[in-house]
Design a protein around this motif. Structure first.
Motif, PDB file in Angstrom:
ATOM      1  N   SER A 141      44.470 -77.378 -24.036  1.00 55.34           N
ATOM      2  CA  SER A 141      43.971 -77.035 -22.709  1.00 55.34           C
ATOM      3  C   SER A 141      43.378 -78.242 -22.004  1.00 55.34           C
TER       4      SER A 141
ATOM      5  N   SER B 200      49.107 -71.515 -15.358  1.00 55.13           N
ATOM      6  CA  SER B 200      49.201 -71.879 -16.777  1.00 55.13           C
ATOM      7  C   SER B 200      49.092 -70.650 -17.670  1.00 55.13           C
ATOM      8  N   ASN B 201      48.176 -69.733 -17.331  1.00 50.65           N
ATOM      9  CA  ASN B 201      48.022 -68.525 -18.137  1.00 50.65           C
ATOM     10  C   ASN B 201      49.263 -67.639 -18.058  1.00 50.65           C
TER      11      ASN B 201
ATOM     12  N   ASN C 171      51.828 -69.336 -20.163  1.00 53.29           N
ATOM     13  CA  ASN C 171      51.535 -69.217 -21.599  1.00 53.29           C
ATOM     14  C   ASN C 171      52.101 -67.928 -22.182  1.00 53.29           C
TER      15      ASN C 171
ATOM     16  N   MET D 279      41.064 -61.734 -24.109  1.00 56.10           N
ATOM     17  CA  MET D 279      41.849 -62.368 -23.051  1.00 56.10           C
ATOM     18  C   MET D 279      42.024 -61.418 -21.865  1.00 56.10           C
TER      19      MET D 279
ATOM     20  N   SER E 196      40.557 -61.913 -18.088  1.00 52.10           N
ATOM     21  CA  SER E 196      41.458 -61.855 -16.939  1.00 52.10           C
ATOM     22  C   SER E 196      40.933 -60.884 -15.880  1.00 52.10           C
TER      23      SER E 196
ATOM     24  N   SER F  53      51.020 -76.755 -19.202  1.00 54.19           N
ATOM     25  CA  SER F  53      51.279 -75.811 -20.296  1.00 54.19           C
ATOM     26  C   SER F  53      52.265 -76.369 -21.321  1.00 54.19           C
TER      27      SER F  53
ATOM     28  N   ASN G 217      44.463 -69.400 -23.146  1.00 55.49           N
ATOM     29  CA  ASN G 217      44.221 -68.559 -21.971  1.00 55.49           C
ATOM     30  C   ASN G 217      42.739 -68.263 -21.797  1.00 55.49           C
TER      31      ASN G 217
ATOM     32  N   ASN H 235      41.088 -71.433 -20.632  1.00 51.00           N
ATOM     33  CA  ASN H 235      41.411 -71.709 -19.230  1.00 51.00           C
ATOM     34  C   ASN H 235      40.549 -70.892 -18.280  1.00 51.00           C
TER      35      ASN H 235
ATOM     36  N   MET I 205      48.913 -62.040 -13.741  1.00 48.98           N
ATOM     37  CA  MET I 205      48.301 -62.528 -14.975  1.00 48.98           C
ATOM     38  C   MET I 205      47.727 -61.368 -15.796  1.00 48.98           C
TER      39      MET I 205
ATOM     40  N   SER J 105      49.002 -59.872 -19.513  1.00 46.61           N
ATOM     41  CA  SER J 105      48.035 -59.798 -20.608  1.00 46.61           C
ATOM     42  C   SER J 105      47.993 -58.398 -21.207  1.00 46.61           C
TER      43      SER J 105
END
Length: 329
Positions: free
Chosen positions: A52, A78-79, A82, A110, A114, A230, A257, A260, A288, A292
């Protein structure tokens, strides 16, 4: 001439990333065995933080430079990458067996991070101000990150004698000399250094190439910058998957994640307020969260495995998101 130099820079950055990913996985895995710590724990801490680091350096530079679109797009993009890109490709290479600890503790964390990010960003609805992350939001994220790290480390030591992952790691570790442990540590640090350097070179070169072609900054942030930063996670997870170390591959992505959202976004917004992009910011956050939650549902309902067709689904959703984001906004 500029395009040629940027193209060479991208190739050089990718080469550094590939070499760094291999060295990092070897060093981190050996270090885990030497210290009697599971690969999962290494993936959620040392490797996750190291991979990261490109996001952190890019975001801090963008915050100080007033490039808020890059700060936002880099973290959220990026998340999304990922989960959709990295786990999608990794599962296509080899079905991933997922540790119960990741399902019950890490992925829910995570998802929580989020959702919290979306709530903190919704200032127009909750505080009647412009949507974004200010210093108070950053401090909240950093405090939660501290709690997460304390809980993770404490849980490892508390369950050292009963945790199945810890027992398995200690059974494999055997006797290792101090010299071998130091070599493993140096390999891990060298791999991290190569990943950070390669990520920066690749992102800088790709950004320069895109800007010379007249691509808007917000699109650069969500695509080239996000994918570029990433790349360490992608290389590390693919290397780990190829070697059959799926805990390291998944732990790296989930841990990154969380890092981040809580650490990097927290530090960046504490440094300078990060407003949401004028178009599509809430949509990006919603995507996102959706990915998740989808990952959590896949893990719960499919015998704790991420199989090839599910990897293809994640990758397809990732590509569809980018097509819609570029065309729709």
């Amino acid at each position: 001439m500029v395009n040629i130099m940027d193209s060479v820079g991208i190739i050089a950055g990718l080469a550094l990333l590939l070499g760094g990913g291999d060295v990092l996985v070897r060093g981190a895995s050996d270090l885990a065995k030497s210290l009697g710590v599971s690969s999962l724990v290494i993936g959620l801490t040392v490797v996750a933080f190291g991979t990261s680091a490109p996001e952190l350096s890019v975001n801090l530079l963008a915050s100080f430079g007033g490039n808020s679109d890059i700060s936002f797009g880099n973290i959220i993009g990026s998340n999304i990458a990922n989960i959709g890109l990295i786990l999608g490709i990794s599962a296509l290479v080899r079905p991933l067996t997922i540790s119960s600890v990741i399902i019950t503790r890490e992925i829910p964390m995570m998802v929580l991070a989020s959702v919290l990010t979306l709530i903190l960003a919704a200032d127009r609805l909750l505080a009647h101000g412009p949507d974004g992350f200010d210093r108070s939001d950053g401090l909240v994220l950093l405090m939660i990150f501290g709690v997460f790290m304390y809980y993770t480390v404490a849980e490892v030591f508390r369950n050292r004698q009963t945790d199945a992952l810890m027992i398995q790691a200690e059974a494999r570790s055997g006797r290792r000399s101090l010299k071998k442990t130091l070599i493993s540590l140096l390999m891990t640090l060298a791999g991290l250094a190569l990943l950070i350097t390669g990520g920066k070179v690749a992102v800088d070169s790709a950004t320069g190439l895109a800007q010379s072609l007249g691509i808007p900054q917000v699109i650069i942030a969500l695509t080239i910058v996000a994918i570029g930063t990433s790349l360490p996670e992608l290389v590390t997870s693919l290397m780990a998957t190829y070697k059959g170390q799926t805990d390291l591959a998944i732990g790296n992505v989930v841990g990154s994640n969380i890092f981040n959202l809580l650490l990097i976004n927290g530090l960046s917004s504490t440094t300078k307020t990060i407003p949401l992009p004028g178009t599509g910011g809430m949509f990006d956050l919603a995507v996102m969260i959706f990915l998740s939650v989808l990952l959590l549902m896949i893990c719960i309902t499919d015998q704790k495995r991420l199989v090839r067709w599910e990897g293809g689904l994640l990758l397809g959703l990732y590509v569809s998101y980018h097509v819609y984001r570029i065309i729709g906004f």
